[in-house]
Design a protein around this motif. Structure first.
Motif, PDB file in Angstrom:
ATOM      1  N   PHE A 135      12.041  13.843  -5.062  1.00 53.55           N
ATOM      2  CA  PHE A 135      13.166  13.091  -4.609  1.00 53.55           C
ATOM      3  C   PHE A 135      12.725  12.017  -3.792  1.00 53.55           C
ATOM      4  N   GLY A 136      11.849  11.894  -2.622  1.00 50.11           N
ATOM      5  CA  GLY A 136      11.587  10.716  -1.942  1.00 50.11           C
ATOM      6  C   GLY A 136      10.766   9.764  -2.566  1.00 50.11           C
TER       7      GLY A 136
ATOM      8  N   ALA B 254       0.874  -1.034  -0.151  1.00 47.10           N
ATOM      9  CA  ALA B 254      -0.057   0.117   0.023  1.00 47.10           C
ATOM     10  C   ALA B 254       1.050   1.347  -0.089  1.00 47.10           C
ATOM     11  N   GLU B 255       1.997   1.174   0.856  1.00 51.32           N
ATOM     12  CA  GLU B 255       2.907   2.309   0.872  1.00 51.32           C
ATOM     13  C   GLU B 255       3.551   2.613  -0.650  1.00 51.32           C
TER      14      GLU B 255
ATOM     15  N   VAL C 243       6.940   7.538   3.172  1.00 56.40           N
ATOM     16  CA  VAL C 243       5.706   7.713   3.447  1.00 56.40           C
ATOM     17  C   VAL C 243       5.275   8.490   4.691  1.00 56.40           C
ATOM     18  N   ALA C 244       6.278   8.012   5.716  1.00 59.56           N
ATOM     19  CA  ALA C 244       5.854   8.758   7.232  1.00 59.56           C
ATOM     20  C   ALA C 244       6.427  10.154   7.192  1.00 59.56           C
TER      21      ALA C 244
ATOM     22  N   LEU D 125       3.606  15.657   7.150  1.00 64.41           N
ATOM     23  CA  LEU D 125       3.423  17.064   6.345  1.00 64.41           C
ATOM     24  C   LEU D 125       1.826  17.153   6.183  1.00 64.41           C
ATOM     25  N   LEU D 126       1.227  15.765   6.007  1.00 63.23           N
ATOM     26  CA  LEU D 126      -0.173  15.689   5.677  1.00 63.23           C
ATOM     27  C   LEU D 126      -0.795  16.129   6.873  1.00 63.23           C
ATOM     28  N   ARG D 127      -0.773  15.692   8.159  1.00 60.63           N
ATOM     29  CA  ARG D 127      -1.336  16.049   9.477  1.00 60.63           C
ATOM     30  C   ARG D 127      -1.167  17.528   9.755  1.00 60.63           C
ATOM     31  N   ALA D 128       0.293  17.878   9.671  1.00 55.46           N
ATOM     32  CA  ALA D 128       0.424  19.209  10.015  1.00 55.46           C
ATOM     33  C   ALA D 128      -0.127  20.339   9.152  1.00 55.46           C
TER      34      ALA D 128
END
Length: 503
Positions: free
Chosen positions: A201-202, A90-91, A272-273, A278-281
């Motif tokens: 990049f990631g 999934a990741e 992904v982490a 960033l998504l939560r923040a």
């Protein structure tokens, strides 16, 4: 021929050289006889103090076996679990979908942002530039919704959406002004812009790592199919290149690829982490919105807790003390009838029995009322939380190590919550965990009361809905506290409650 050979031939018996015959006096040379003092004492051959205890030998063997089993299980989990777990794939899918989405979103948002800034600078195009900037914030909100849906659908990570956009002012200019002041919209713009390096990049590097590692794994087959000529191999590590001209070199490429495949899930998880952080923040609710939601939730929990407490009191009064008092009144009425209106009582013995029954009912009613009052506010808290916890530890059936450092006394509500939490957790540990030792620690740190209850039991405690732990967590949240449970299977269990000094 030697003399010995000649003697055999002629039948003459061989005579040993007198000089080589052992001296009979040296056969048992006293100097060569072992000193009797140096001979091992038979009593010391099996010294009981030096003999290893069979039970300790078995215990040490069991410990070594457990360590080896746990180490082998850890290695197997490291090598097998990432590929057997659904989240790994999934990741990888999240990176594959998030990469083009992040690049396209950055292109649109950056283009509109630059266009809006350029048009806003001159006075002639200021209105158009403001409209473009407002559209940019609205588009970023929509893209943020897509990113949250992607994380929830593939990874199961549900990020709370920010407060929906609402314009309190009427008219076009009012809505435009509200859109420009939309903090959540501009935070979404920031996420889309910051997403570019993560995606470029990631995520791209994680995908390339998977691809190059898998190609290196199958490189020996490709090398044999290519007439076994010299070839170059691209390892997953950037800047490296392997020149293969022999079959052992192809096997080396296989080893490099296998190592890359083992590392790939962890690299993908790290990328992904970072994106989820960033998504939560940036795509979750703002700090003020989150605080408002927390206050609304804790208010609702406080109202529910108060209503549940009132229902419990009503039920306990109706089913307990009220029944006892009714029975008391009936017993007294019947005793009055037994005694009669005047003169000697017609049934004195029956009246005495009824009075005894009434006395027992009155005592039971008083006991139940006393228990109800303790449930509201335990009298033991009148002397403070340290004495109350000491009383709990003294009455526990399991040995309790108590540590208390509360120099400043909290408010009564905080003390009551801490006491009820400690009492409930101590009861759970004694009943369900099969613990041999329990530790209770209550200390004040940074203006907060920190209560920790740990035991060495079997573990596996979970705050199930409707259970005791969930009820404690709900009560703690009503005062903006935190309730944390760490209880792996096999133990130990540690529950930490952090409460403010004032409710």
């Amino acid at each position: 021929m030697s003399d010995r050979g000649a003697a055999r031939v002629h039948g003459t018996p061989h005579v040993r050289d007198p000089a080589r015959v052992r001296d009979p006096a040296r056969v048992r040379d006293p100097a060569r006889v072992r000193d009797p003092a140096r001979v091992r004492d038979p009593a010391r051959v099996r010294d009981p103090a030096r003999v290893r205890d069979p039970a300790r030998v078995r215990a040490a063997g069991l410990v070594r076996t457990a360590v080896l089993v746990r180490a082998s299980a850890g290695v197997r989990a490291l090598l097998r679990d990432p590929f057997a777990h659904r989240r790994t794939w999934a990741e990888l899918a999240y990176c594959a979908v998030g990469l083009p989405l992040g690049l396209a979103g950055f292109a649109f948002i950056a283009m509109l942002l630059a266009l809006g800034v350029v048009l806003t600078l001159p006075l002639v195009g200021a209105l158009v530039g403001v409209l473009v900037l407002a559209a940019d914030a609205a588009l970023a909100r929509a893209l943020g919704k897509v990113h949250r849906a992607l994380a929830a659908g593939l990874l199961g990570e549900r990020v709370t959406a920010p407060t929906p956009f609402r314009s309190r002012a009427g008219g076009v200019l009012g809505r435009l002004d509200a859109r420009l002041r939309d903090g959540d919209g501009w935070r979404a713009v920031a996420y889309v812009l910051v997403k570019l390096p993560v995606a470029a990049f990631g995520m791209s590097y994680a995908i390339c790592w998977w691809l190059f590692s898998l190609l290196d794994v199958v490189f020996p087959l490709y090398w044999m199919a290519g007439a076994m000529g010299p070839m170059d191999v691209l390892p997953p590590v950037p800047g490296g290149q392997l020149h293969v001209s022999s079959y052992p070199g192809a096997l080396g490429a296989l080893a490099v690829g296998a190592g890359g495949v083992l590392v790939a899930p962890w690299l993908t998880r790290a990328v992904v982490a970072a994106d989820l952080r960033l998504l939560r923040a940036l795509l979750g609710p703002g700090r003020l919105d989150q605080r408002v939601r927390d206050l609304e939730e804790t208010r609702a929990l406080a109202v529910d807790d108060a209503a549940a407490t009132l229902r419990r009191l009503e039920r306990d009064l109706h089913d307990g003390a009220q029944v006892r008092l009714v029975a008391l009144a009936m017993s007294l009425d019947m005793a009055k009838e037994k005694l009669g209106e005047a003169g000697p009582p017609p049934d004195a013995d029956g009246a005495r029995r009824l009075v005894d029954t009434a006395h027992r009912n009155a005592a039971a009613a008083l006991t139940e009322l006393r228990d109800l009052s303790r449930g509201l506010h335990p009298p033991v808290l009148d002397d403070g939380l340290p004495d109350a916890l000491a009383g709990l530890a003294a009455r526990s059936a399991v040995p309790v190590a108590l540590t208390v450092d509360v120099p400043v006394r909290p408010t009564a509500a905080i003390e009551a919550i801490a006491y009820f939490c400690a009492a409930e957790l101590l009861t759970n540990a004694a009943k369900h965990s099969a613990a041999r030792n329990i530790a209770i620690e209550a200390v004040q740190r940074d203006g907060a009361l920190r209560l920790r209850v740990a035991d060495d039991g079997r573990g596996g405690a979970r705050p199930a809905a409707g259970g005791g732990l969930a009820g404690l967590a709900q009560r703690v949240r009503t005062v903006d506290g935190t309730f944390t449970v760490a209880s792996p299977a096999g133990g130990p269990t540690e529950v930490t409650v952090v409460l403010p000094r004032h409710a």
